[in-house]
Design a protein around this motif. Sequence first.
Motif, PDB file in Angstrom:
ATOM      1  N   ASP A   1      -1.097  23.088 -31.263  1.00  0.00           N
ATOM      2  CA  ASP A   1      -0.158  23.237 -30.157  1.00  0.00           C
ATOM      3  C   ASP A   1       1.131  23.842 -30.703  1.00  0.00           C
ATOM      4  OD1 ASP A   1       0.542  22.081 -27.194  1.00  0.00           O
ATOM      5  OD2 ASP A   1       2.284  21.955 -28.532  1.00  0.00           O
ATOM      6  N   GLU A   2       1.674  24.844 -30.005  1.00  0.00           N
ATOM      7  CA  GLU A   2       2.888  25.522 -30.460  1.00  0.00           C
ATOM      8  C   GLU A   2       4.094  24.591 -30.459  1.00  0.00           C
ATOM      9  OE1 GLU A   2       0.797  26.476 -28.124  1.00  0.00           O
ATOM     10  OE2 GLU A   2       0.354  28.621 -28.242  1.00  0.00           O
ATOM     11  N   GLY A   3       4.174  23.736 -29.436  1.00  0.00           N
ATOM     12  CA  GLY A   3       5.291  22.803 -29.366  1.00  0.00           C
ATOM     13  C   GLY A   3       5.253  21.781 -30.486  1.00  0.00           C
ATOM     14  N   VAL A   4       4.045  21.299 -30.803  1.00  0.00           N
ATOM     15  CA  VAL A   4       3.894  20.359 -31.922  1.00  0.00           C
ATOM     16  C   VAL A   4       4.278  21.054 -33.230  1.00  0.00           C
ATOM     17  CG1 VAL A   4       2.232  19.018 -33.270  1.00  0.00           C
ATOM     18  CG2 VAL A   4       2.163  18.952 -30.762  1.00  0.00           C
ATOM     19  N   LEU A   5       3.844  22.292 -33.397  1.00  0.00           N
ATOM     20  CA  LEU A   5       4.176  23.050 -34.604  1.00  0.00           C
ATOM     21  C   LEU A   5       5.686  23.153 -34.786  1.00  0.00           C
ATOM     22  CD1 LEU A   5       3.430  24.915 -36.989  1.00  0.00           C
ATOM     23  CD2 LEU A   5       3.292  26.803 -35.340  1.00  0.00           C
ATOM     24  N   TRP A   6       6.387  23.568 -33.741  1.00  0.00           N
ATOM     25  CA  TRP A   6       7.838  23.734 -33.827  1.00  0.00           C
ATOM     26  C   TRP A   6       8.529  22.392 -34.065  1.00  0.00           C
ATOM     27  CZ3 TRP A   6      11.410  26.877 -35.080  1.00  0.00           C
ATOM     28  CH2 TRP A   6      12.720  26.767 -34.613  1.00  0.00           C
ATOM     29  N   THR A   7       8.036  21.325 -33.415  1.00  0.00           N
ATOM     30  CA  THR A   7       8.616  19.998 -33.592  1.00  0.00           C
ATOM     31  C   THR A   7       8.460  19.517 -35.028  1.00  0.00           C
ATOM     32  OG1 THR A   7       8.166  19.435 -31.275  1.00  0.00           O
ATOM     33  CG2 THR A   7       8.527  17.601 -32.796  1.00  0.00           C
ATOM     34  N   LEU A   8       7.268  19.714 -35.601  1.00  0.00           N
ATOM     35  CA  LEU A   8       7.035  19.272 -36.982  1.00  0.00           C
ATOM     36  C   LEU A   8       7.793  20.141 -37.981  1.00  0.00           C
ATOM     37  CD1 LEU A   8       3.245  18.309 -36.935  1.00  0.00           C
ATOM     38  CD2 LEU A   8       5.262  16.825 -36.691  1.00  0.00           C
ATOM     39  N   HIS A   9       7.961  21.411 -37.664  1.00  0.00           N
ATOM     40  CA  HIS A   9       8.780  22.257 -38.538  1.00  0.00           C
ATOM     41  C   HIS A   9      10.219  21.763 -38.548  1.00  0.00           C
ATOM     42  CE1 HIS A   9      10.444  25.667 -40.600  1.00  0.00           C
ATOM     43  NE2 HIS A   9      11.129  26.052 -39.542  1.00  0.00           N
ATOM     44  N   ARG A  10      10.755  21.417 -37.371  1.00  0.00           N
ATOM     45  CA  ARG A  10      12.111  20.874 -37.298  1.00  0.00           C
ATOM     46  C   ARG A  10      12.198  19.536 -38.039  1.00  0.00           C
ATOM     47  NH1 ARG A  10      13.711  20.097 -31.439  1.00  0.00           N
ATOM     48  NH2 ARG A  10      15.699  19.523 -32.403  1.00  0.00           N
ATOM     49  N   ALA A  11      11.147  18.712 -37.906  1.00  0.00           N
ATOM     50  CA  ALA A  11      11.129  17.431 -38.614  1.00  0.00           C
ATOM     51  C   ALA A  11      11.129  17.644 -40.124  1.00  0.00           C
ATOM     52  CB  ALA A  11       9.904  16.616 -38.188  1.00  0.00           C
ATOM     53  N   ARG A  12      10.426  18.665 -40.552  1.00  0.00           N
ATOM     54  CA  ARG A  12      10.383  18.999 -41.979  1.00  0.00           C
ATOM     55  C   ARG A  12      11.752  19.476 -42.465  1.00  0.00           C
ATOM     56  NH1 ARG A  12       5.995  23.519 -43.351  1.00  0.00           N
ATOM     57  NH2 ARG A  12       7.264  24.648 -41.825  1.00  0.00           N
ATOM     58  N   ARG A  13      12.384  20.304 -41.671  1.00  0.00           N
ATOM     59  CA  ARG A  13      13.693  20.836 -42.047  1.00  0.00           C
ATOM     60  C   ARG A  13      14.764  19.731 -42.091  1.00  0.00           C
ATOM     61  NH1 ARG A  13      14.763  26.348 -41.298  1.00  0.00           N
ATOM     62  NH2 ARG A  13      16.886  25.741 -41.876  1.00  0.00           N
TER      63      ARG A  13
ATOM     64  N   ALA B   1       2.803  36.663 -35.660  1.00  0.00           N
ATOM     65  CA  ALA B   1       4.166  36.604 -36.172  1.00  0.00           C
ATOM     66  C   ALA B   1       4.957  35.466 -35.528  1.00  0.00           C
ATOM     67  CB  ALA B   1       4.870  37.935 -35.942  1.00  0.00           C
ATOM     68  N   VAL B   2       4.688  35.177 -34.251  1.00  0.00           N
ATOM     69  CA  VAL B   2       5.378  34.077 -33.571  1.00  0.00           C
ATOM     70  C   VAL B   2       5.001  32.744 -34.217  1.00  0.00           C
ATOM     71  CG1 VAL B   2       5.518  32.769 -31.415  1.00  0.00           C
ATOM     72  CG2 VAL B   2       5.737  35.254 -31.377  1.00  0.00           C
ATOM     73  N   PHE B   3       3.709  32.538 -34.520  1.00  0.00           N
ATOM     74  CA  PHE B   3       3.291  31.294 -35.173  1.00  0.00           C
ATOM     75  C   PHE B   3       3.988  31.130 -36.519  1.00  0.00           C
ATOM     76  CE2 PHE B   3      -0.467  31.224 -32.293  1.00  0.00           C
ATOM     77  CZ  PHE B   3      -0.377  29.897 -31.893  1.00  0.00           C
ATOM     78  N   GLU B   4       4.084  32.219 -37.286  1.00  0.00           N
ATOM     79  CA  GLU B   4       4.803  32.148 -38.549  1.00  0.00           C
ATOM     80  C   GLU B   4       6.238  31.690 -38.324  1.00  0.00           C
ATOM     81  OE1 GLU B   4       6.544  35.050 -42.109  1.00  0.00           O
ATOM     82  OE2 GLU B   4       5.170  35.881 -40.619  1.00  0.00           O
ATOM     83  N   ARG B   5       6.905  32.256 -37.330  1.00  0.00           N
ATOM     84  CA  ARG B   5       8.303  31.938 -37.083  1.00  0.00           C
ATOM     85  C   ARG B   5       8.493  30.529 -36.533  1.00  0.00           C
ATOM     86  NH1 ARG B   5       7.651  37.114 -37.501  1.00  0.00           N
ATOM     87  NH2 ARG B   5       9.376  38.511 -38.031  1.00  0.00           N
ATOM     88  N   LEU B   6       7.456  29.979 -35.904  1.00  0.00           N
ATOM     89  CA  LEU B   6       7.522  28.608 -35.393  1.00  0.00           C
ATOM     90  C   LEU B   6       7.322  27.569 -36.493  1.00  0.00           C
ATOM     91  CD1 LEU B   6       5.534  28.905 -32.032  1.00  0.00           C
ATOM     92  CD2 LEU B   6       7.973  28.429 -32.278  1.00  0.00           C
ATOM     93  N   GLY B   7       6.942  28.006 -37.705  1.00  0.00           N
ATOM     94  CA  GLY B   7       6.811  27.066 -38.808  1.00  0.00           C
ATOM     95  C   GLY B   7       5.461  27.033 -39.480  1.00  0.00           C
ATOM     96  N   ALA B   8       4.517  27.865 -39.056  1.00  0.00           N
ATOM     97  CA  ALA B   8       3.182  27.834 -39.657  1.00  0.00           C
ATOM     98  C   ALA B   8       3.216  28.334 -41.095  1.00  0.00           C
ATOM     99  CB  ALA B   8       2.214  28.685 -38.839  1.00  0.00           C
ATOM    100  N   ASP B   9       2.535  27.614 -41.979  1.00  0.00           N
ATOM    101  CA  ASP B   9       2.390  28.031 -43.374  1.00  0.00           C
ATOM    102  C   ASP B   9       1.047  28.693 -43.621  1.00  0.00           C
ATOM    103  OD1 ASP B   9       4.915  26.885 -44.506  1.00  0.00           O
ATOM    104  OD2 ASP B   9       4.028  25.077 -43.659  1.00  0.00           O
ATOM    105  N   SER B  10       0.086  28.464 -42.739  1.00  0.00           N
ATOM    106  CA  SER B  10      -1.149  29.242 -42.706  1.00  0.00           C
ATOM    107  C   SER B  10      -1.677  29.195 -41.283  1.00  0.00           C
ATOM    108  CB  SER B  10      -2.188  28.745 -43.715  1.00  0.00           C
ATOM    109  OG  SER B  10      -2.699  27.484 -43.362  1.00  0.00           O
ATOM    110  N   VAL B  11      -2.357  30.264 -40.885  1.00  0.00           N
ATOM    111  CA  VAL B  11      -2.745  30.442 -39.486  1.00  0.00           C
ATOM    112  C   VAL B  11      -4.227  30.790 -39.418  1.00  0.00           C
ATOM    113  CG1 VAL B  11      -2.303  31.691 -37.341  1.00  0.00           C
ATOM    114  CG2 VAL B  11      -0.430  31.313 -38.962  1.00  0.00           C
TER     115      VAL B  11
END
Length: 322
Positions: free
Chosen positions: A156-168, A193-203
């Motif tokens: 989920d894109e929202g989960v990805l962005w949330t966990l990236h923020r949690a990591r940061r 490219a959007v997934f990468e920018r949302l915090g993905a380390d592999s896609v």
Amino acid sequence: MTDAYAPAARRPGEQVLAALGLGHPALDPADASAHRFPGGGSWRTEIPSCEGPEALAVILEESARLDVPVHRISQGSGVWMLTDAEITEMAGAAAARNIELCLFTGPRGTWDTGGSVRSDSRGAGLRARGHDAVAGCVEDAVRATELGVKCLLVADEGVLWTLHRARRSGIIPADTTLKVSALIGPVNPAAYAVFERLGADSVNVPSDLTLAHLTEIRRVSGAPMDMYIEAPDDLGGYVRMYEVAELIRRGAPLYLKFGLSRAPGIYPWGAHLRALTLETARERVRRGRLALDLLARHGADGGMAPLGSRLPGPLDRFPVTE
């Protein structure tokens, strides 16, 4: 370390077809990926669908017996389907072999009340439906990382962005890697490219993407790509073993995922599926051996990233604002 497409490498059937006047056009150097994993290497390996400590033990035993190098082992049923003791055992066993363990986070659309995912349109698919589903994924992420898990799988894109923020922000460890599931894999370079920018380390990308699609993606993003060399039936059942060298050449840095077609689904896993889970785990490793043997026969087995490497290197991110 040699590149995955060293000068001596050949394509399947190349000499015979050339002798018959059916030779393939020369490879275009412009199609090749310019990206690599940090520390060198164009490909890593992944054994997916490792559902619990017993399946992990089978994979570790079989990979040693067949001499299959493994960089990452991933699970599909989810953190919430494992006890703390099981997660701790898996994390410890993977760490002892310097292998990255990746566990799936939280509830997803096919497992809750969202009937639209079973309609012809598939509705919202596997994404987290509503606030509570996102909260479940976050709960899983915190629990798993506290127990030693360093890689989380999200759908989920929202989960990805949330966990990236949690990591940061330090809520989960800064070196936690976030992996996008094949269940929502992007199919064009802009989405990748959007997934990468949302915090993905592999896609994960769908296994039906063409070689040209991989080149298009690599022209806009260097984020590591995951791809089933053999996909489960619910992801198409594609078997692309003879294309592995060219997939690496165009898609690097690339995780080669050894899935299994013509096998019943095992998510969510439980003891009632024990025998099937262990046998399919064993066969996934064997499929990996077949793919690596094929690369070796074609002289294209160079360029593997060092075992134990797991981080993606510098990637582009959207700014995180409070």
